[in-house]
Design an enzyme around this catalytic site. Structure first.
Site, PDB file in Angstrom:
ATOM      1  N   ARG A  67      13.265  55.290  -1.480  1.00  0.00           N
ATOM      2  CA  ARG A  67      12.198  55.216  -0.477  1.00  0.00           C
ATOM      3  C   ARG A  67      11.539  53.842  -0.446  1.00  0.00           C
ATOM      4  NH1 ARG A  67      12.211  60.406  -2.442  1.00  0.00           N
ATOM      5  NH2 ARG A  67      10.898  59.738  -4.159  1.00  0.00           N
ATOM      6  N   GLU A 104      12.237  60.641 -19.351  1.00  0.00           N
ATOM      7  CA  GLU A 104      11.861  61.773 -20.199  1.00  0.00           C
ATOM      8  C   GLU A 104      13.090  62.499 -20.721  1.00  0.00           C
ATOM      9  OE1 GLU A 104       9.123  64.447 -18.220  1.00  0.00           O
ATOM     10  OE2 GLU A 104       8.245  62.755 -17.148  1.00  0.00           O
TER      11      GLU A 104
END
Length: 181
Positions: A67, A104
């Site tokens: 984006r 993560e």
């Protein structure tokens, strides 16, 4: 009837789509797709991003996959500067410069072409849609600095508070155009 917006926060509030429990339970996903699809809202957001990038002294805009490409390209065009597409690993033909970073749940990497543009001494402002943990913007900074560029700032549409992203980006100014997020 065409809606005229006074500022980016108003345009975003009017058009953003909030999706509960995406991509996993307990998360409220802020989908900017309707903002980008509305001509006036998109124009208002791009104008705000452009003004921030102008103030940060951009010679070039770095747009983060994916984006950030949409937003960064519009900003670069508006400012009359180039756009550097900072891609996810494996999307560009070699040779490339690569920067790995930790997520993560594992690792990822960003890449830019190793040929075709001289980044030495360029003042680059990184543009993306959302600042969350800051890992991607930090990796992009490290990548560009390793190529001789100077990251003079970060400009994003939204910030997810409480994830530590702002703290990771303390080397250069951060502008969040939707101050209500």
């Amino acid at each position: 009837m065409t809606t005229r917006y006074n500022n980016a926060s108003e345009a975003i509030a009017d058009k953003i789509r909030l999706v509960k429990d995406f991509p996993e339970e307990g998360i409220l996903f802020e989908d900017l797709t309707p903002v980008l699809a509305d001509a006036q809202a998109f124009h208002t957001v791009v104008s705000s991003l452009s003004e921030a990038c102008r103030k940060l002294g951009a010679d070039m805009i770095g747009g983060l996959d994916a984006r950030g490409f949409l937003l960064g390209s519009a900003v670069a065009y508006d400012l009359g500067v180039g756009i550097l597409a900072i891609r996810k690993k494996g999307k560009l033909p070699p040779p490339v410069h690569t920067q790995e970073y930790t997520l993560e749940y594992g690792t990822a990497a960003l890449e830019i072409p190793a040929e075709g543009q001289d980044l030495q001494g360029k003042k680059i402002v990184l543009v993306d849609d959302v600042l969350a943990t800051g890992g991607t913007l930090l990796a992009a900074t490290q990548l560009l600095e390793s190529c001789g560029a100077e990251v003079t700032g970060y400009v994003v549409v939204l910030e997810v508070a409480g994830l530590g992203g702002r703290e990771k980006l303390s080397k250069a100014p951060l502008v969040v155009i939707n101050q209500d997020s």
